[in-house]
Design a protein around this motif. Sequence first.
Motif, PDB file in Angstrom:
ATOM      1  N   GLN A 169       0.935  -0.970  -0.185  1.00  0.00           N
ATOM      2  CA  GLN A 169      -0.395  -0.393  -0.235  1.00  0.00           C
ATOM      3  C   GLN A 169       0.407   1.139   0.077  1.00  0.00           C
ATOM      4  O   GLN A 169       2.062   0.808   0.503  1.00  0.00           O
ATOM      5  CB  GLN A 169      -0.815   0.116   1.349  1.00  0.00           C
ATOM      6  N   LYS A 170       1.230   2.206  -0.971  1.00  0.00           N
ATOM      7  CA  LYS A 170       0.689   3.140  -1.195  1.00  0.00           C
ATOM      8  C   LYS A 170       0.152   4.969  -1.678  1.00  0.00           C
ATOM      9  O   LYS A 170      -0.678   4.836  -1.820  1.00  0.00           O
ATOM     10  CB  LYS A 170       2.469   3.519  -2.159  1.00  0.00           C
ATOM     11  N   TYR A 172       0.889   8.704  -3.123  1.00  0.00           N
ATOM     12  CA  TYR A 172       1.409   9.751  -3.496  1.00  0.00           C
ATOM     13  C   TYR A 172       1.357  10.876  -3.291  1.00  0.00           C
ATOM     14  O   TYR A 172       0.554  11.880  -3.364  1.00  0.00           O
ATOM     15  CB  TYR A 172       1.576   9.260  -4.748  1.00  0.00           C
ATOM     16  N   ARG A 215      -8.746  10.712  -4.526  1.00  0.00           N
ATOM     17  CA  ARG A 215      -8.710   8.718  -3.622  1.00  0.00           C
ATOM     18  C   ARG A 215      -9.784   8.336  -5.106  1.00  0.00           C
ATOM     19  O   ARG A 215     -11.242   8.780  -4.532  1.00  0.00           O
ATOM     20  CB  ARG A 215      -9.447   9.008  -2.083  1.00  0.00           C
ATOM     21  N   GLY A 216      -9.714   7.735  -5.179  1.00  0.00           N
ATOM     22  CA  GLY A 216     -10.194   6.764  -7.067  1.00  0.00           C
ATOM     23  C   GLY A 216     -10.492   7.636  -7.694  1.00  0.00           C
ATOM     24  O   GLY A 216      -9.776   8.520  -8.327  1.00  0.00           O
ATOM     25  N   HIS A 241      -4.339   3.229   0.018  1.00  0.00           N
ATOM     26  CA  HIS A 241      -3.762   2.906  -0.490  1.00  0.00           C
ATOM     27  C   HIS A 241      -3.909   3.574  -1.495  1.00  0.00           C
ATOM     28  O   HIS A 241      -5.513   3.393  -2.083  1.00  0.00           O
ATOM     29  CB  HIS A 241      -3.587   1.455  -0.434  1.00  0.00           C
ATOM     30  N   GLY A 242      -3.384   3.869  -2.519  1.00  0.00           N
ATOM     31  CA  GLY A 242      -3.612   4.818  -3.957  1.00  0.00           C
ATOM     32  C   GLY A 242      -4.167   6.697  -3.790  1.00  0.00           C
ATOM     33  O   GLY A 242      -3.735   6.897  -4.601  1.00  0.00           O
ATOM     34  N   ASP A 243      -4.192   7.007  -2.664  1.00  0.00           N
ATOM     35  CA  ASP A 243      -4.371   8.510  -2.164  1.00  0.00           C
ATOM     36  C   ASP A 243      -3.625   8.915  -2.691  1.00  0.00           C
ATOM     37  O   ASP A 243      -1.922   8.100  -3.018  1.00  0.00           O
ATOM     38  CB  ASP A 243      -4.599   8.363  -0.585  1.00  0.00           C
TER      39      ASP A 243
END
Length: 370
Positions: A169-170, A172, A215-216, A241-243
């Motif tokens: 999970q990352k 950015y 987010r998404g 994760h993915g933010d």
Amino acid sequence: MALSCKSLITSLAILSVTGCTIVPGSHFEGIESGEQTQNLEQDLEKVNIQIIDSSLIKQQKQARASAKPISNTAGVNVSNYEYKIGIGDTLTIGVWDHPELTIPAAVQRTAEFDGFRVQKDGTITYAYAPNIPAAGRTISEVREDLVKRLSRVIENPQVDIKVVGFNSQKAYVTGEVKQPGVYPVTEIPLTLIDALNQAGGLTEAADWRTVTFTRGNKTETIQLDSFYSQGDISQNRLLQHGDIIHVTRNDAQKVFVLGDVKRAGSIVLNRYGLNLAEALSDTGGLNETTADANGVFVLRKSNVEQTGVIANVYQLHAKNITAMVLAEQFELQPHDIVYVTSAPLARWNRVISLLLPSVSTVDNLNDINN
């Protein structure tokens, strides 16, 4: 001076409402000559005129103070935070009093190298306990499952599990930060503010007021300045994760200084703000031989649909001995226009022609930001 102030306001009102083109002879395209006076008088009723004095400064300070309540809405709750294991994470597992089930430590091997990696199907395999579901579960949930399985062969097993490789999970951080990059989401809660700090903070060119948070498929604007200056914790976010956090440049946060100053131009606001005295000083000050010290104006566009006011116009009587004290306390806002008139001024058409490009620029900036 009342006549000059009225004329200046009239020019701003025309530029803000009609958007007509200036042509020689004080004539505006789209307005018949007989209509000009009537239209200008109607527009003047929608302009708020104020003198920069001690009472105005007091009002503005009170307005800023009342606009800084600490939010009662918690933006981040980390008290119940538990990391959810993901595919690619590495775990170490130890069973007390059973060294045969624990991989011995080696000098040249890391815990992550010797650990158990969560496979593509989301499981890990341990002695006497194959295919334990791990992805999407907490450490305590995996431990409970493993204890239950080991209990079949070991009496009262004491199991210790740790995540030693956070690979799944990352989040950015991009844009105007000192160290943009990818930051892992770990067992330690990572908030938006934490991520910005880990990225070295904002650069000098950053827009410190807002950042975008994605987010998404949803992107929102975070009022960063409200967090730092007002304690508004609702602006913070607990990252997943993915933010994506993006910090834009500060190019649009400008004040325009025009008219009879030594170096007309624009000034970029920094995070510490900008007052009227600083703006005049940064442009070299007034031209001593030609500028009208009582003709220092600040023009601030207003949302006429919400307030019924086209613009707020503030006038500083710079010949007054207390003028610079007042100017130091008058805080400018992005897209303000500071205009210094000349003395004598024979034709107000010159004022209009000077204001036209600046007002157009402000309109364009507002369109971009909106």
